[in-house]
Design an enzyme around this catalytic site. Sequence first.
Site, PDB file in Angstrom:
ATOM      1  N   LYS A   1       0.857  -1.277  -0.024  1.00  0.00           N
ATOM      2  CA  LYS A   1      -0.189   0.026  -0.230  1.00  0.00           C
ATOM      3  C   LYS A   1       0.980   1.275   0.074  1.00  0.00           C
ATOM      4  O   LYS A   1       0.304   2.237  -0.385  1.00  0.00           O
ATOM      5  CB  LYS A   1      -0.970   0.040   1.251  1.00  0.00           C
ATOM      6  CG  LYS A   1      -2.212  -0.964   0.852  1.00  0.00           C
ATOM      7  CD  LYS A   1      -3.293  -0.661   1.820  1.00  0.00           C
ATOM      8  CE  LYS A   1      -3.140  -1.029   3.045  1.00  0.00           C
ATOM      9  NZ  LYS A   1      -4.329  -0.904   3.824  1.00  0.00           N
TER      10      LYS A   1
ATOM     11  N   ASP B   1      -9.648   3.264   2.872  1.00  0.00           N
ATOM     12  CA  ASP B   1      -9.624   2.533   4.302  1.00  0.00           C
ATOM     13  C   ASP B   1     -10.563   3.252   5.296  1.00  0.00           C
ATOM     14  O   ASP B   1     -11.477   2.850   5.966  1.00  0.00           O
ATOM     15  CB  ASP B   1      -8.326   2.257   4.952  1.00  0.00           C
ATOM     16  CG  ASP B   1      -7.444   1.197   4.270  1.00  0.00           C
ATOM     17  OD1 ASP B   1      -8.215   0.179   3.735  1.00  0.00           O
ATOM     18  OD2 ASP B   1      -6.360   1.045   4.432  1.00  0.00           O
TER      19      ASP B   1
ATOM     20  N   GLY C   1      -3.232   3.044  17.337  1.00  0.00           N
ATOM     21  CA  GLY C   1      -2.568   2.728  16.345  1.00  0.00           C
ATOM     22  C   GLY C   1      -1.942   3.847  15.647  1.00  0.00           C
ATOM     23  O   GLY C   1      -2.741   4.987  15.649  1.00  0.00           O
TER      24      GLY C   1
ATOM     25  N   ALA D   1      -3.354   1.461   8.474  1.00  0.00           N
ATOM     26  CA  ALA D   1      -4.597   1.731   8.303  1.00  0.00           C
ATOM     27  C   ALA D   1      -5.193   2.551   9.604  1.00  0.00           C
ATOM     28  O   ALA D   1      -6.136   3.601   9.314  1.00  0.00           O
ATOM     29  CB  ALA D   1      -5.360   0.240   8.886  1.00  0.00           C
TER      30      ALA D   1
HETATM   31  P1  ATR Z   1      -1.568  -1.666   8.984  1.00  0.00           P
HETATM   32  O1  ATR Z   1      -1.197  -1.367   7.402  1.00  0.00           O
HETATM   33  O2  ATR Z   1      -2.478  -2.901   8.909  1.00  0.00           O
HETATM   34  O3  ATR Z   1      -2.015  -0.590   9.711  1.00  0.00           O
HETATM   35  P2  ATR Z   1       1.106  -1.318  10.187  1.00  0.00           P
HETATM   36  O4  ATR Z   1       1.460  -0.129   9.046  1.00  0.00           O
HETATM   37  O5  ATR Z   1       2.165  -2.420  10.198  1.00  0.00           O
HETATM   38  O6  ATR Z   1       0.094  -2.156   9.481  1.00  0.00           O
HETATM   39  O7  ATR Z   1       0.597  -0.960  11.590  1.00  0.00           O
HETATM   40  C1  ATR Z   1       0.452  -1.979  12.510  1.00  0.00           C
HETATM   41  C2  ATR Z   1       0.034  -1.096  14.000  1.00  0.00           C
HETATM   42  O8  ATR Z   1      -0.110  -1.985  14.708  1.00  0.00           O
HETATM   43  C3  ATR Z   1       0.824  -0.069  14.574  1.00  0.00           C
HETATM   44  O9  ATR Z   1       0.276   0.943  14.874  1.00  0.00           O
HETATM   45  C4  ATR Z   1       1.641  -1.089  15.273  1.00  0.00           C
HETATM   46  O10 ATR Z   1       2.500  -0.180  16.354  1.00  0.00           O
HETATM   47  P3  ATR Z   1       4.033   0.411  15.988  1.00  0.00           P
HETATM   48  O11 ATR Z   1       3.782   1.570  15.055  1.00  0.00           O
HETATM   49  O12 ATR Z   1       4.608   0.658  17.434  1.00  0.00           O
HETATM   50  O13 ATR Z   1       4.530  -0.790  15.278  1.00  0.00           O
HETATM   51  C5  ATR Z   1       0.746  -1.885  16.009  1.00  0.00           C
HETATM   52  N1  ATR Z   1       1.049  -2.818  16.582  1.00  0.00           N
HETATM   53  C6  ATR Z   1       1.521  -4.064  15.791  1.00  0.00           C
HETATM   54  N2  ATR Z   1       1.804  -5.106  16.847  1.00  0.00           N
HETATM   55  C7  ATR Z   1       1.636  -4.553  18.035  1.00  0.00           C
HETATM   56  C8  ATR Z   1       2.241  -4.985  19.312  1.00  0.00           C
HETATM   57  N3  ATR Z   1       2.667  -6.288  19.507  1.00  0.00           N
HETATM   58  N4  ATR Z   1       1.932  -4.094  20.476  1.00  0.00           N
HETATM   59  C9  ATR Z   1       1.500  -2.932  20.321  1.00  0.00           C
HETATM   60  N5  ATR Z   1       1.254  -2.293  19.082  1.00  0.00           N
HETATM   61  C10 ATR Z   1       1.440  -3.158  17.707  1.00  0.00           C
END
Ligand code: ATR
Length: 267
Positions: A76, A113, A137, A141
């Site tokens: 994306k 989205d 987050g 997304a």
């Molecule tokens: P997407 O496109 O699906 O949004 P992404 O851009 O990789 O995927 O974002 C994932 C989100 O989930 C981020 O906010 C991530 O937090 P970080 O920015 O700190 O990485 C959050 N996330 C994923 N795994 C996590 C975990 N184990 N604990 C806390 N936050 C998590």
Amino acid sequence: MTNINSISGNTKVYAIIADPIHHVKTPAAMNDLFSARGEDGVLVPFHVAPEDLPTVVAGLRGIQSLEGFIVTVPHKTTIVDLCDSVTEAARVVGAVNVVTRTKAGKLHGDILDGAGFVAGLRQAGIEPKGLSAYLAGAGGAANAIAFALAEAGVKRLTIANRTAKKAQDLVERIAASFPAVELSVGTSDPSDHDLVVNGTSLGLRPGDALPCDASKLTSNQIVAEIIMQPAITPLLAAAKEVGCRVHQGLPMLLCQIELMAAVMASK
Ligand code: ATR
């Protein structure tokens, strides 16, 4: 499903590009929509690895029966620079998930989205205008949802993320576009907000931590998800326990499919 026997030389072709691709639900949903509307179109899955995306996209420009394509994980953000133009929403979010192809082979990207999420809320009778919202987050997304909530007129928006720097950066970018929204970087405590949204990937895998401190939820809050599977994530289960209204992840996809069909049909 579209009856594949009715595909002809005139059928408009669409694709979804992803890696992995086995889990995607969009082909069935979009083909159902084409059938329901009597449109002569078909959407097929394209499994493309990140290193092959530029070559594949260059080739797609030359496929004259291709009307457009959907782009999802992990492409994306990479696709943005492979488009000839993108919408303002895609530019500010830095991601594209639907691309239309002009007759001349030009590619125009948009991100749906956030619009899909807000449309899903509205379809359920939840109007974001004037609400205070907490968003967990700051990834792809969450960025799209944050901008869409701001555009929909939330009064206050708190963004909390494991990597606080990304939440701060998102707050600053929203402030630049929507100065009227009260913005802040939050903690794991979602209390004192009308709407609590999980915009992280937490909840997708069994054993994931909760995206925020569910013990602070109160029954007057609406708790919404972007995770579609499981339909009731641990966050939604905890919210139900407290007596909150819950909003599942599926409407975001269904509304996005409608919006994608509209974007592709309008070009
Ligand atoms: P997407 O496109 O699906 O949004 P992404 O851009 O990789 O995927 O974002 C994932 C989100 O989930 C981020 O906010 C991530 O937090 P970080 O920015 O700190 O990485 C959050 N996330 C994923 N795994 C996590 C975990 N184990 N604990 C806390 N936050 C998590």
